[in-house]
Design a protein around this motif. Structure first.
Motif, short mmCIF file in Angstrom:
data_model
loop_
_atom_site.label_atom_id
_atom_site.label_comp_id
_atom_site.label_asym_id
_atom_site.label_seq_id
_atom_site.Cartn_x
_atom_site.Cartn_y
_atom_site.Cartn_z
N ASN A 134 0.32 -1.51 -0.18
CA ASN A 134 0.38 -0.31 0.12
C ASN A 134 1.19 1.23 0.16
O ASN A 134 0.03 2.27 0.41
CB ASN A 134 -1.11 0.20 1.14
CG ASN A 134 -1.81 -1.64 1.06
OD1 ASN A 134 -2.06 -1.85 0.00
ND2 ASN A 134 -2.15 -1.72 2.26
N ALA A 135 2.46 1.22 -0.07
CA ALA A 135 2.78 2.37 -0.10
C ALA A 135 3.41 3.49 -0.96
O ALA A 135 2.80 2.62 -2.36
CB ALA A 135 4.47 2.03 0.87
N PRO A 136 3.26 4.78 -1.13
CA PRO A 136 3.49 4.87 -2.54
C PRO A 136 4.72 4.96 -3.54
O PRO A 136 4.63 4.88 -4.58
CB PRO A 136 3.43 6.28 -2.57
CG PRO A 136 4.35 6.36 -0.96
CD PRO A 136 3.57 4.96 -0.16
N GLN A 137 5.74 4.10 -2.51
CA GLN A 137 7.44 4.31 -3.18
C GLN A 137 7.12 2.68 -3.86
O GLN A 137 6.40 2.01 -3.81
CB GLN A 137 8.13 4.44 -2.19
CG GLN A 137 8.44 5.10 -1.34
CD GLN A 137 7.63 4.84 0.19
OE1 GLN A 137 6.86 4.40 0.40
NE2 GLN A 137 7.80 5.59 0.75
N GLN A 138 8.63 2.74 -5.36
CA GLN A 138 8.35 1.75 -6.35
C GLN A 138 9.06 0.90 -6.23
O GLN A 138 9.84 -0.20 -6.52
CB GLN A 138 9.04 2.59 -7.57
CG GLN A 138 7.28 2.93 -8.61
CD GLN A 138 6.01 1.65 -8.38
OE1 GLN A 138 6.69 1.29 -8.83
NE2 GLN A 138 4.83 2.62 -7.95
N ASN A 139 9.55 0.88 -5.18
CA ASN A 139 11.58 0.58 -4.36
C ASN A 139 11.11 -0.11 -3.09
O ASN A 139 11.28 0.87 -2.79
CB ASN A 139 12.74 0.57 -4.88
CG ASN A 139 13.26 1.93 -5.61
OD1 ASN A 139 12.76 0.75 -6.96
ND2 ASN A 139 12.74 3.19 -6.33
N ILE A 140 11.33 -1.33 -3.17
CA ILE A 140 11.25 -1.67 -1.12
C ILE A 140 12.78 -2.85 -0.77
O ILE A 140 13.18 -3.21 -1.92
CB ILE A 140 10.00 -2.73 -1.48
CG1 ILE A 140 8.34 -2.35 -2.39
CG2 ILE A 140 10.25 -3.87 0.28
CD1 ILE A 140 7.94 -3.22 -2.08
N LEU A 141 13.54 -1.89 0.13
CA LEU A 141 13.86 -2.39 1.00
C LEU A 141 13.87 -3.41 1.68
O LEU A 141 13.03 -2.78 3.15
CB LEU A 141 15.79 -1.52 0.98
CG LEU A 141 16.50 -2.12 1.88
CD1 LEU A 141 17.43 -3.69 1.07
CD2 LEU A 141 17.27 -0.85 2.10
N MET A 142 14.33 -5.18 1.91
CA MET A 142 13.41 -5.61 3.15
C MET A 142 14.81 -6.19 3.63
O MET A 142 15.38 -6.04 3.17
CB MET A 142 12.96 -6.84 2.20
CG MET A 142 12.30 -7.67 3.42
SD MET A 142 11.61 -7.61 4.87
CE MET A 142 9.66 -7.93 3.59
N CYS A 143 14.76 -5.47 4.84
CA CYS A 143 15.80 -5.60 5.87
C CYS A 143 15.09 -6.48 7.13
O CYS A 143 14.56 -6.65 7.87
CB CYS A 143 16.32 -4.59 7.02
SG CYS A 143 16.53 -3.12 6.11
N GLY A 144 15.40 -7.27 6.77
CA GLY A 144 14.90 -9.57 7.30
C GLY A 144 15.82 -10.47 6.20
O GLY A 144 17.19 -10.84 6.18
N VAL A 145 14.75 -11.51 5.88
CA VAL A 145 15.40 -13.02 5.63
C VAL A 145 14.88 -12.72 4.31
O VAL A 145 13.53 -11.92 4.00
CB VAL A 145 15.67 -13.71 6.67
CG1 VAL A 145 17.05 -13.80 7.73
CG2 VAL A 145 13.56 -14.27 6.67
N ARG A 146 15.24 -14.05 3.32
CA ARG A 146 14.59 -13.81 2.21
C ARG A 146 12.90 -13.93 1.93
O ARG A 146 12.88 -13.92 1.26
CB ARG A 146 16.44 -15.09 1.16
CG ARG A 146 15.61 -15.35 0.23
CD ARG A 146 16.32 -15.94 -0.52
NE ARG A 146 17.33 -15.64 -0.33
CZ ARG A 146 18.18 -15.04 -1.51
NH1 ARG A 146 17.03 -15.05 -2.58
NH2 ARG A 146 18.90 -14.25 -1.68
N PHE A 147 13.01 -15.26 2.88
CA PHE A 147 11.19 -15.81 2.16
C PHE A 147 10.60 -14.28 2.33
O PHE A 147 9.52 -14.21 2.32
CB PHE A 147 11.19 -16.71 3.91
CG PHE A 147 10.17 -16.37 4.61
CD1 PHE A 147 8.97 -15.64 5.37
CD2 PHE A 147 11.48 -16.54 5.79
CE1 PHE A 147 8.43 -14.97 5.80
CE2 PHE A 147 11.23 -16.17 7.35
CZ PHE A 147 9.79 -15.02 7.33
#
Ligand code: 13P
Ligand code: SF4
Length: 306
Positions: free
Chosen positions: A51-64
């Motif tokens: 739901n966020a407006p940004q086009q890029n997501i950085l997941m600080c977590g693990v692969r799944f």
């Protein structure tokens, strides 16, 4: 060389300039939590990013978790903060082993904990999170269930849904299963006034002593709502440090000193900085068939109100 604060300021500037939404699982360190757009549990983060407006997501977590974000937001670019950050439990079962289980138990529904690879999800009927598992397992029409991959979360559910029959695989979270009943007895003796809050990935000998068992965010909400002043926390020890920051008038104790997920610790603030400079992390790419198959399993969870 930048100080932590200078690096955090640079990250906040870069994420705006490069249109990034930063997600931090609650097990990330405090310096990362401070610069994240959203902090939370594994599935909640992917829903926030959708739901966020940004086009890029950085997941600080693990692969799944990054794969889940990509499944929900196929048109966004999803970066995993550290290419080696995986959840060992998510890969405990191979596709062939799951196919063999399905053949052995053809009349069973296959329920997958969200901590599974997207490839495994394509062969499952419905996903669950630690927060939604009980509600969903109660609702699915099948009486017989193969629950993968966490036999401890599965046993915790099975105890509360005695009307259903379960098949489990051996395994579980290598971090939460480090906590023993001896740790519980010691903590009860040392902190007799504290409430014991644990993640249901712990073994039954631990969970059965808990005042509350729930997901990472459920544990944090429980503390926020409770009048109690002391808590023993049975999940990754980062939660003890976040709670101590958030509730300085309450006391928090680690149930076990060795409950630390090293995969979650692989990501550093410098990795976040490098990812935003296109110099690190890994872009998650899923083929259409895998994404569609895994999404069906997640959609089924949402249809049950998960
Ligand atoms: P939560 O969904 O509770 O955040 O759990 C994810 C996880 O990996 C716990 O070990
Ligand atoms: Fe996986 Fe356990 Fe680490 Fe959670 S704590 S990411 S379940 S290994």
């Amino acid at each position: 060389m930048l100080t932590t604060q200078q690096m955090q300021e640079e990250i906040l500037r870069l994420k705006k300039e490069k249109d990034f939404c930063i997600l931090a699982h609650a097990y990330q360190t405090h310096d990362i939590v401070e610069i994240a757009d959203f902090v939370g549990d594994s599935f909640g983060l992917s829903q926030q990013a959708q739901n966020a407006p940004q086009q890029n997501i950085l997941m600080c977590g693990v692969r799944f978790m990054a794969e889940t974000a990509k499944i929900l937001s196929p048109n966004k670019r999803v970066i995993l903060s550290h290419p080696n950050a995986g959840c060992p439990m998510a890969e405990q079962l191979t596709l062939d082993e799951l196919k063999a289980l399905r053949e052995q138990y053809p009349d069973h529904a296959v329920v997958a904990y969200i901590n599974t690879t997207s490839a495994l999800k394509t062969l499952c009927d419905v996903c669950v999170t630690s927060a939604s598992a009980l509600k969903i397992v109660k609702q699915i029409p099948q009486k017989k269930i193969i629950f993968i991959p966490d036999c401890n979360l599965g046993a915790w559910i099975a105890e509360q849904v005695p009307e259903k029959e379960f098949v489990f695989i051996e395994g579980g979270c290598p971090i939460h299963t480090r906590i023993t009943e001896k740790d519980v007895l010691r903590a009860r003796e040392q902190h007799p006034n504290a409430l014991l809050l644990v993640h249901p990935e712990c073994v039954a000998e631990v969970t059965r002593h808990a005042d509350f068992a729930g997901s990472t965010t459920a544990i944090m909400s429980y503390v926020a709502k409770s009048d109690a002043k002391e808590f023993v926390i049975g999940t990754d020890n980062s939660i003890v440090s976040h709670l101590s920051f958030d509730f300085p008038d309450k006391k928090f104790y680690k149930l076990s000193k060795i409950c630390v997920c090293h995969d979650m610790r692989l990501t550093t603030l410098a990795d976040v900085y490098n990812c935003l400079n296109d110099n690190g992390g890994e872009e998650i790419v899923l083929d259409g068939q895998t994404r569609k198959g895994a999404k069906r399993c997640i959609d089924n969870m949402l249809a049950y109100g998960g």
